[in-house]
Each structure stands twice: as structure tokens, then as C-alpha cells.
Scaffold this motif. Sequence first.
Motif, PDB file in Angstrom:
ATOM      1  N   GLY A 158       0.962 -14.869   2.369  1.00  0.00           N
ATOM      2  CA  GLY A 158       0.044 -15.337   1.341  1.00  0.00           C
ATOM      3  C   GLY A 158       0.775 -15.611   0.042  1.00  0.00           C
ATOM      4  N   ASP A 159       0.039 -16.121  -0.927  1.00  0.00           N
ATOM      5  CA  ASP A 159       0.601 -16.369  -2.250  1.00  0.00           C
ATOM      6  C   ASP A 159       0.801 -15.034  -2.956  1.00  0.00           C
ATOM      7  OD1 ASP A 159      -0.012 -16.769  -5.358  1.00  0.00           O
ATOM      8  OD2 ASP A 159       0.889 -18.602  -4.566  1.00  0.00           O
ATOM      9  N   CYS A 160       2.009 -14.800  -3.464  1.00  0.00           N
ATOM     10  CA  CYS A 160       2.321 -13.468  -3.982  1.00  0.00           C
ATOM     11  C   CYS A 160       1.438 -13.073  -5.159  1.00  0.00           C
ATOM     12  CB  CYS A 160       3.797 -13.354  -4.348  1.00  0.00           C
ATOM     13  SG  CYS A 160       4.345 -14.288  -5.780  1.00  0.00           S
ATOM     14  N   LEU A 161       1.075 -14.021  -6.015  1.00  0.00           N
ATOM     15  CA  LEU A 161       0.245 -13.670  -7.161  1.00  0.00           C
ATOM     16  C   LEU A 161      -1.133 -13.196  -6.704  1.00  0.00           C
ATOM     17  CD1 LEU A 161      -0.119 -13.431 -10.175  1.00  0.00           C
ATOM     18  CD2 LEU A 161      -0.703 -15.870 -10.253  1.00  0.00           C
ATOM     19  N   ASP A 162      -1.718 -13.892  -5.738  1.00  0.00           N
ATOM     20  CA  ASP A 162      -3.018 -13.488  -5.217  1.00  0.00           C
ATOM     21  C   ASP A 162      -2.947 -12.098  -4.592  1.00  0.00           C
ATOM     22  OD1 ASP A 162      -4.037 -15.934  -5.994  1.00  0.00           O
ATOM     23  OD2 ASP A 162      -3.766 -16.851  -4.010  1.00  0.00           O
ATOM     24  N   VAL A 163      -1.874 -11.847  -3.833  1.00  0.00           N
ATOM     25  CA  VAL A 163      -1.744 -10.567  -3.143  1.00  0.00           C
ATOM     26  C   VAL A 163      -1.481  -9.435  -4.121  1.00  0.00           C
ATOM     27  CG1 VAL A 163      -0.461  -9.276  -1.405  1.00  0.00           C
ATOM     28  CG2 VAL A 163      -0.947 -11.700  -1.028  1.00  0.00           C
ATOM     29  N   ILE A 164      -0.578  -9.650  -5.076  1.00  0.00           N
ATOM     30  CA  ILE A 164      -0.250  -8.590  -6.029  1.00  0.00           C
ATOM     31  C   ILE A 164      -1.483  -8.164  -6.817  1.00  0.00           C
ATOM     32  CG2 ILE A 164       1.113  -8.003  -8.092  1.00  0.00           C
ATOM     33  CD1 ILE A 164       3.255  -9.904  -7.113  1.00  0.00           C
ATOM     34  N   ARG A 165      -2.334  -9.106  -7.138  1.00  0.00           N
ATOM     35  CA  ARG A 165      -3.531  -8.774  -7.912  1.00  0.00           C
ATOM     36  C   ARG A 165      -4.443  -7.803  -7.174  1.00  0.00           C
ATOM     37  NH1 ARG A 165      -4.416 -14.884 -10.386  1.00  0.00           N
ATOM     38  NH2 ARG A 165      -3.365 -14.484 -12.369  1.00  0.00           N
ATOM     39  N   GLY A 166      -4.283  -7.711  -5.872  1.00  0.00           N
ATOM     40  CA  GLY A 166      -5.074  -6.766  -5.099  1.00  0.00           C
ATOM     41  C   GLY A 166      -4.388  -5.432  -4.867  1.00  0.00           C
ATOM     42  N   MET A 167      -3.182  -5.257  -5.400  1.00  0.00           N
ATOM     43  CA  MET A 167      -2.432  -4.016  -5.217  1.00  0.00           C
ATOM     44  C   MET A 167      -2.796  -2.999  -6.302  1.00  0.00           C
ATOM     45  SD  MET A 167       1.234  -5.786  -4.176  1.00  0.00           S
ATOM     46  CE  MET A 167       2.189  -4.285  -4.307  1.00  0.00           C
ATOM     47  N   ASP A 168      -2.629  -1.717  -5.985  1.00  0.00           N
ATOM     48  CA  ASP A 168      -2.955  -0.647  -6.919  1.00  0.00           C
ATOM     49  C   ASP A 168      -1.949  -0.574  -8.066  1.00  0.00           C
ATOM     50  OD1 ASP A 168      -5.093   0.069  -5.330  1.00  0.00           O
ATOM     51  OD2 ASP A 168      -3.950   1.606  -4.235  1.00  0.00           O
ATOM     52  N   ASP A 169      -2.387  -0.075  -9.192  1.00  0.00           N
ATOM     53  CA  ASP A 169      -1.486   0.181 -10.316  1.00  0.00           C
ATOM     54  C   ASP A 169      -0.432   1.215  -9.900  1.00  0.00           C
ATOM     55  OD1 ASP A 169      -3.253  -1.416 -11.657  1.00  0.00           O
ATOM     56  OD2 ASP A 169      -3.965   0.137 -13.043  1.00  0.00           O
ATOM     57  N   GLY A 170       0.802   0.996 -10.356  1.00  0.00           N
ATOM     58  CA  GLY A 170       1.850   1.995 -10.184  1.00  0.00           C
ATOM     59  C   GLY A 170       2.163   2.388  -8.763  1.00  0.00           C
ATOM     60  N   CYS A 171       2.110   1.433  -7.831  1.00  0.00           N
ATOM     61  CA  CYS A 171       2.342   1.761  -6.416  1.00  0.00           C
ATOM     62  C   CYS A 171       3.767   1.457  -5.946  1.00  0.00           C
ATOM     63  CB  CYS A 171       1.334   1.033  -5.534  1.00  0.00           C
ATOM     64  SG  CYS A 171       1.450  -0.781  -5.615  1.00  0.00           S
ATOM     65  N   ILE A 172       4.585   0.864  -6.815  1.00  0.00           N
ATOM     66  CA  ILE A 172       5.918   0.405  -6.407  1.00  0.00           C
ATOM     67  C   ILE A 172       7.001   1.155  -7.180  1.00  0.00           C
ATOM     68  CG2 ILE A 172       7.487  -1.569  -6.291  1.00  0.00           C
ATOM     69  CD1 ILE A 172       5.096  -1.744  -4.370  1.00  0.00           C
ATOM     70  N   ASP A 173       7.994   1.686  -6.438  1.00  0.00           N
ATOM     71  CA  ASP A 173       9.137   2.349  -7.077  1.00  0.00           C
ATOM     72  C   ASP A 173      10.204   1.346  -7.511  1.00  0.00           C
ATOM     73  OD1 ASP A 173       8.641   5.370  -6.622  1.00  0.00           O
ATOM     74  OD2 ASP A 173       8.324   4.507  -4.625  1.00  0.00           O
ATOM     75  N   LEU A 174      10.463   0.367  -6.665  1.00  0.00           N
ATOM     76  CA  LEU A 174      11.550  -0.575  -6.925  1.00  0.00           C
ATOM     77  C   LEU A 174      11.199  -1.933  -6.349  1.00  0.00           C
ATOM     78  CD1 LEU A 174      14.507  -1.388  -7.688  1.00  0.00           C
ATOM     79  CD2 LEU A 174      15.178  -0.519  -5.430  1.00  0.00           C
ATOM     80  N   THR A 175      11.406  -2.977  -7.142  1.00  0.00           N
ATOM     81  CA  THR A 175      11.316  -4.351  -6.659  1.00  0.00           C
ATOM     82  C   THR A 175      12.703  -4.961  -6.688  1.00  0.00           C
ATOM     83  OG1 THR A 175       9.049  -4.669  -7.455  1.00  0.00           O
ATOM     84  CG2 THR A 175      10.373  -6.654  -7.116  1.00  0.00           C
ATOM     85  N   VAL A 176      13.124  -5.534  -5.594  1.00  0.00           N
ATOM     86  CA  VAL A 176      14.367  -6.306  -5.540  1.00  0.00           C
ATOM     87  C   VAL A 176      13.983  -7.677  -5.002  1.00  0.00           C
ATOM     88  CG1 VAL A 176      16.687  -6.528  -4.590  1.00  0.00           C
ATOM     89  CG2 VAL A 176      15.769  -4.256  -5.118  1.00  0.00           C
ATOM     90  N   THR A 177      14.100  -8.699  -5.861  1.00  0.00           N
ATOM     91  CA  THR A 177      13.587 -10.005  -5.469  1.00  0.00           C
ATOM     92  C   THR A 177      14.387 -11.123  -6.099  1.00  0.00           C
ATOM     93  OG1 THR A 177      11.518 -11.242  -5.201  1.00  0.00           O
ATOM     94  CG2 THR A 177      11.936 -10.281  -7.381  1.00  0.00           C
ATOM     95  N   SER A 178      14.229 -12.298  -5.532  1.00  0.00           N
ATOM     96  CA  SER A 178      14.866 -13.497  -6.056  1.00  0.00           C
ATOM     97  C   SER A 178      13.838 -14.622  -6.052  1.00  0.00           C
ATOM     98  CB  SER A 178      16.076 -13.883  -5.194  1.00  0.00           C
ATOM     99  OG  SER A 178      16.767 -14.984  -5.750  1.00  0.00           O
TER     100      SER A 178
END
Length: 260
Positions: free
Chosen positions: A5-25
Motif C-alpha cells: 500500500g501507499d506508505c503515507l496511508d498505512v503509517i497514518r493507521g499505525m499507533d503512536d510510538g510503536c517504532i524503535d528504528l527506521t532504516v529507509t531510503s
Amino acid sequence: MLLLGDCLDVIRGMDDGCIDLTVTSPPYDNLRTYNGTLNDWTPEKWKAIIAELYRVTKEGGVVVWVVGDATVKGSETGTSFRQALHATECGFRLHDTMIYEKQNPVPYHHNRYQPCFEYMFVWSKGKPESFNPIMVPSKGLVGGSKQRLADGRSVAFNSGGAVHPHKYRTSIWTYSVGSDRSGHPAVFPECLARDHILSWSNEGDTVFDPFLGSGTTGKMALVHGRKFIGIERDPIYFEIAKKRIASCPSLNGVPAGSDQ
């Protein structure tokens, strides 16, 4: 967890403070078409994504944003710096500006020196909770070292003696490129993802890549005992990522492609 899916749409459905580390390009301006999926890659889009990354990152968490710039009519766009500055406006600290140096860059003939690097911006939400520095051997002896003060004076920093056998790696990381044959047009080295994952997270932490691509970050996260969430909007690349990640020695008990 791999999500199509589109990452912006998906991220908006994720909980606050659920990620320790993002590694992306993320996409580098318009350098690649990615099967025609970049028609909406605008400043408004990446600004919204960075703001959402801040929201889903835990306090003490880190985002590693690997990015370069297109050259348009002989001038680099500077988009990478705009993204880094926008991250600070969203609340991130610009914890480190690192360089990904390509050991074997594709040669070009133009009126500039050979381009051979990309930026690796390390953004932190407050002070990084995890830092496991990669160490390299030190060499030789010193008779004393100095540090430069703000007024220009040099003062003794070390009374001398043997150098510690190891020291922190520098912020310029060099890797060979071009060995991947996954079918994705812009794959960064597995060891680059590995080194950031080991540096900024611990086993059991959740690693995230909103631009999953061929699944490099996911593969390295699972290999090193982290949980993983990845998002990809292109079905072809999503299938490539699923196959690469399915080959990992450890999947933390979750089948590749599952939404659990």
C-alpha cells in the motif's frame, strides 16, 4: 509484517510510538520511475511522511534516512537537505550526518568530479536510547593528543601512552555496490542496513521501512533478531521483498507477507 500500500496511508493507521528504528531510503527526486509509481512524490508528500515518522517513533528512537539528490540543468536539487531540515521542524534532532560512500560508483563523463556518495541522515526523537558503536582497530602510540577550543586554543586532552586497541568507526561508511540482482533498480547494500540496525537498536526491537523496495532492511532486521514492519506500494517490488525476506534464517515465527 509486510504491507502492500501507499506508505503515507498505512503509517497514518499505525499507533503512536510503536517504532524503535527506521532504516529507509526514499525516492531521490525523480532519478527512478519505480514502475510509474512516483506521480505523487512531491514536497507535500515527503513532508507528511516525515511528520508521521516522528509520531510513530518511540521516545529515544532513531530514523536513518538514506538519500541523494538529482541534478537538474547542471544543479543539484538540494532536496536531501530540505528533508533533513524539515525533520528538525517536526521535532527530530539531527543526531548525525553520515556519508554512504560507494566503493565502485558508475563512472560518468561531465564537468564535475565523479559522484560517489549519498547522505545518511540520522534523526533521533530526543536522546537516542540505543547506541552500539561499531569499533575498528586503532594503530600506533601517541605522545599526547589535543582538542581545539572555541577560541582557537589547543589544550592537552590525553596525557599520552598507548592508544586504546579499538576506536569508533568514522561517519563515512564505504560499501561496494551493484552486486544485488533482485530486480529492483535501487538497492542499497545489505551491510549498510545491517550496520545501522546493529548501531541504533537491540534484539527484540521493532525496525521499520516505509519504502520497502526489495526488502533489504527487513531481511537484515530479521537476521539480527529484530521485529520488522515494511510497506511497499508496487506489487512487483513487494513480491521481490517477500521472497528475499522468506529466505531469512529467522522470521520471528511470522510468515513473510503476513499481516500479523
